[in-house]
Design an enzyme around this catalytic site. Structure first.
Site, short mmCIF file in Angstrom:
data_model
loop_
_atom_site.label_atom_id
_atom_site.label_comp_id
_atom_site.label_asym_id
_atom_site.label_seq_id
_atom_site.Cartn_x
_atom_site.Cartn_y
_atom_site.Cartn_z
NE ARG A 1 -2.63 -8.39 -4.22
CZ ARG A 1 -3.61 -8.28 -3.34
NH1 ARG A 1 -3.46 -7.54 -2.29
NH2 ARG A 1 -4.75 -8.92 -3.49
CG HIS B 1 -1.96 -1.03 1.26
ND1 HIS B 1 -2.14 -1.84 2.35
CD2 HIS B 1 -2.89 -1.39 0.35
CE1 HIS B 1 -3.14 -2.66 2.11
NE2 HIS B 1 -3.61 -2.42 0.90
CB SER C 1 -4.57 -6.47 4.22
OG SER C 1 -4.08 -5.20 3.88
CE LYS D 1 -13.06 -6.30 1.82
NZ LYS D 1 -11.79 -5.81 1.25
#
Length: 164
Positions: free
Chosen positions: A90, A17, A128, A41
């Site tokens: 990614r 990040h 994460s 989440k």
């Protein structure tokens, strides 16, 4: 002045990040790192904790602002005069989801465009979710996150293990 929004849950903020924020800050005059409340989440850290960690990690990047938000990303962007949303890709697997998100956002507002950045190669595999999992099992996450984030993860998981 061109402002951009980099939205996400940032639970926790990673070196990947940081890399994207730093690079976005080189492209745009102003980068707002918008941390989503996103209770669906079930984040490890509260919104206030995620904002505080991001502020500490990103403090050396001058043209950034960090704030929490809830609601639609395009609404936040419009309300804050931001015409660009920055997202990281990614891997090819990220593209389909991000493409759908960008297309849906375009239907909600034609005032906001999406820009995709790929991380520097050394951060390509960091997420994460993986960082949280490694930390939850007592693994060393120091190479993936800022030292303050590594400490916060250690404390958070120790508290969870201690709670019956």
């Amino acid at each position: 002045m061109t402002g951009a929004m980099y939205p996400g849950t940032f639970d926790p903020i990673t070196n990947g990040h940081y890399d994207l924020v730093r690079r976005a800050a080189d492209i745009f005059d102003r980068v707002v790192v918008a941390i989503a409340a996103n209770p669906n989440k079930a984040p490890l850290f509260s919104l206030d904790e995620r904002v505080a960690l991001a502020r500490e990690v990103l403090s050396g990047i001058p043209n950034t602002e960090i704030t929490g938000y809830s609601g639609l990303t395009v609404d936040f962007a419009r309300q804050h005069g931001l015409r660009v949303v920055v997202r990281g890709l990614r891997a090819v697997s990220d593209f389909e989801f991000e493409f759908q998100l960008a297309t849906m956002s375009r239907h909600l507002s034609d005032q906001v465009d999406y820009v995709f950045l790929t991380p520097t190669e050394q951060f390509n595999f960091i997420s994460s979710t993986l960082v949280r999992e490694i930390a939850s099992l007592g693994g060393n996450v120091a190479q993936f996150v800022h030292p303050s984030v590594a400490k916060a993860l250690s404390v958070a998981w120790a508290k969870r293990r201690a709670t019956p």
